[in-house]
Design a protein around this motif. Sequence first.
Motif, PDB file in Angstrom:
ATOM      1  N   PRO A   1     -37.214   1.190  -0.649  1.00  0.00           N
ATOM      2  CA  PRO A   1     -37.119   2.585  -0.214  1.00  0.00           C
ATOM      3  C   PRO A   1     -36.295   2.696   1.065  1.00  0.00           C
ATOM      4  O   PRO A   1     -36.336   1.784   1.898  1.00  0.00           O
ATOM      5  N   PRO A   2     -35.465   3.755   1.187  1.00  0.00           N
ATOM      6  CA  PRO A   2     -35.469   5.021   0.452  1.00  0.00           C
ATOM      7  C   PRO A   2     -34.625   5.055  -0.821  1.00  0.00           C
ATOM      8  O   PRO A   2     -34.389   6.143  -1.363  1.00  0.00           O
ATOM      9  N   PHE A   3     -34.126   3.910  -1.324  1.00  0.00           N
ATOM     10  CA  PHE A   3     -33.437   3.911  -2.620  1.00  0.00           C
ATOM     11  C   PHE A   3     -34.482   3.920  -3.722  1.00  0.00           C
ATOM     12  O   PHE A   3     -35.510   3.245  -3.632  1.00  0.00           O
ATOM     13  N   ASP A   4     -34.237   4.692  -4.770  1.00  0.00           N
ATOM     14  CA  ASP A   4     -35.292   4.943  -5.745  1.00  0.00           C
ATOM     15  C   ASP A   4     -35.346   3.926  -6.884  1.00  0.00           C
ATOM     16  O   ASP A   4     -36.228   4.003  -7.732  1.00  0.00           O
ATOM     17  N   GLY A   5     -34.428   2.965  -6.918  1.00  0.00           N
ATOM     18  CA  GLY A   5     -34.445   1.983  -7.995  1.00  0.00           C
ATOM     19  C   GLY A   5     -35.386   0.825  -7.697  1.00  0.00           C
ATOM     20  O   GLY A   5     -35.741   0.559  -6.551  1.00  0.00           O
ATOM     21  N   TRP A   6     -35.805   0.157  -8.776  1.00  0.00           N
ATOM     22  CA  TRP A   6     -36.556  -1.087  -8.612  1.00  0.00           C
ATOM     23  C   TRP A   6     -36.038  -2.082  -9.654  1.00  0.00           C
ATOM     24  O   TRP A   6     -35.503  -1.684 -10.693  1.00  0.00           O
ATOM     25  N   TYR A   7     -36.174  -3.360  -9.364  1.00  0.00           N
ATOM     26  CA  TYR A   7     -35.464  -4.394 -10.109  1.00  0.00           C
ATOM     27  C   TYR A   7     -36.422  -5.529 -10.443  1.00  0.00           C
ATOM     28  O   TYR A   7     -37.274  -5.897  -9.619  1.00  0.00           O
ATOM     29  N   GLN A   8     -36.291  -6.060 -11.638  1.00  0.00           N
ATOM     30  CA  GLN A   8     -37.252  -7.057 -12.110  1.00  0.00           C
ATOM     31  C   GLN A   8     -36.563  -8.329 -12.576  1.00  0.00           C
ATOM     32  O   GLN A   8     -35.590  -8.277 -13.325  1.00  0.00           O
ATOM     33  N   GLY A   9     -37.101  -9.463 -12.113  1.00  0.00           N
ATOM     34  CA  GLY A   9     -36.587 -10.766 -12.514  1.00  0.00           C
ATOM     35  C   GLY A   9     -35.640 -11.352 -11.481  1.00  0.00           C
ATOM     36  O   GLY A   9     -34.798 -10.641 -10.920  1.00  0.00           O
TER      37      GLY A   9
END
Length: 343
Positions: free
Chosen positions: A253-261
């Motif tokens: 945050p404050p960026f709204d993306g999330w990343y997996q792996g």
Amino acid sequence: MLVRKLGTVSVLAHNLDDGLDPGRGDFLAQAEPYRRELLAHCYRMTGSLHDAEDLVQETFLRAWKSYDRFEGKSSVRTWLHRIATNTSLTALEGRQRRPLPTGLGAPSSNPTDDLVERAEVPWLEPLPDSLYDDPADPSVIVGSRESVRLAFVAALQHLSPRQRAVLVLRDVLQWRAAEVADAIDTSVAAVNSLLQRARAQLEAVGPSQDDELSPPESDEAREKLAHYISAFEDYDIDRLVKMFTAEAIWEMPPFDGWYQGGPVIGALIHQNCPAEKAGDMRLLPLTANGQPAAAMYMRLPETGGRHVPFQLHVLDMRADGVSHVVAFLDTSLFAKFGLPEVL
């Protein structure tokens, strides 16, 4: 006007002739021991360190003004928590919840997509351990960690304010249903109903009870954090990627993306990190929310080559690696952690 400082709180006494009013003269001595746990309580309610500090200040002010009417029917601790709870509920009226990016309901993001900043969202904030831990009582530290971990506080944000209050008072502070009902001016039946719904909601969105995080002071966590810091400072993203678990999550945050792996997180860092070589990043180890954490400083051309605040990382450390990182870009938090402006 007399201003009495209590750490981050100020108690204002008006129209006093000789220091404190005799009827309230021992208020500070009675209330001060509970300042840390009141801050943690208000933080659980709001998800904001800044708001929690303001609410503790308001709690002490309200308590001081009514201290001459305190009859001792409950302990001072219970009385202060009751005031803090109702002060928080009033403050939360009409406010948005404080999420993390994973709590917005969107699927995981592509690391090659542009970052989208959502400055209008009141994001969840981290809590420095130094502000709520009682170093003189290790049992308090262990007991409070579970209830301030980021995943738990983020899950609380999915509850209504009254559900949040009931769940925290019943399950964290271990109050009886009748005490909670009296505190928030409702019936025992209503408290039980609110608690049942809150627990069900928390189970749907909250962290698994089987998750075992490494305590930040453990040798295992310290070693992993040192390797994590070393990988960033060496700008060795490939080595960093190997530290993440298969399902690891990264959000900032404050960026709204999330990343997996791990590979996806590595690609995100390669794509967006302003560092170009070893030495551009320096990290200081610390703890937040009862978890290992690190303050990242970045060397940028516009800062004359100085390392300046960039991100605060709060990590979930497990035996098999790093499973979650929340990298907060709000650099105003550095002062709250007692961190320097420049390295």
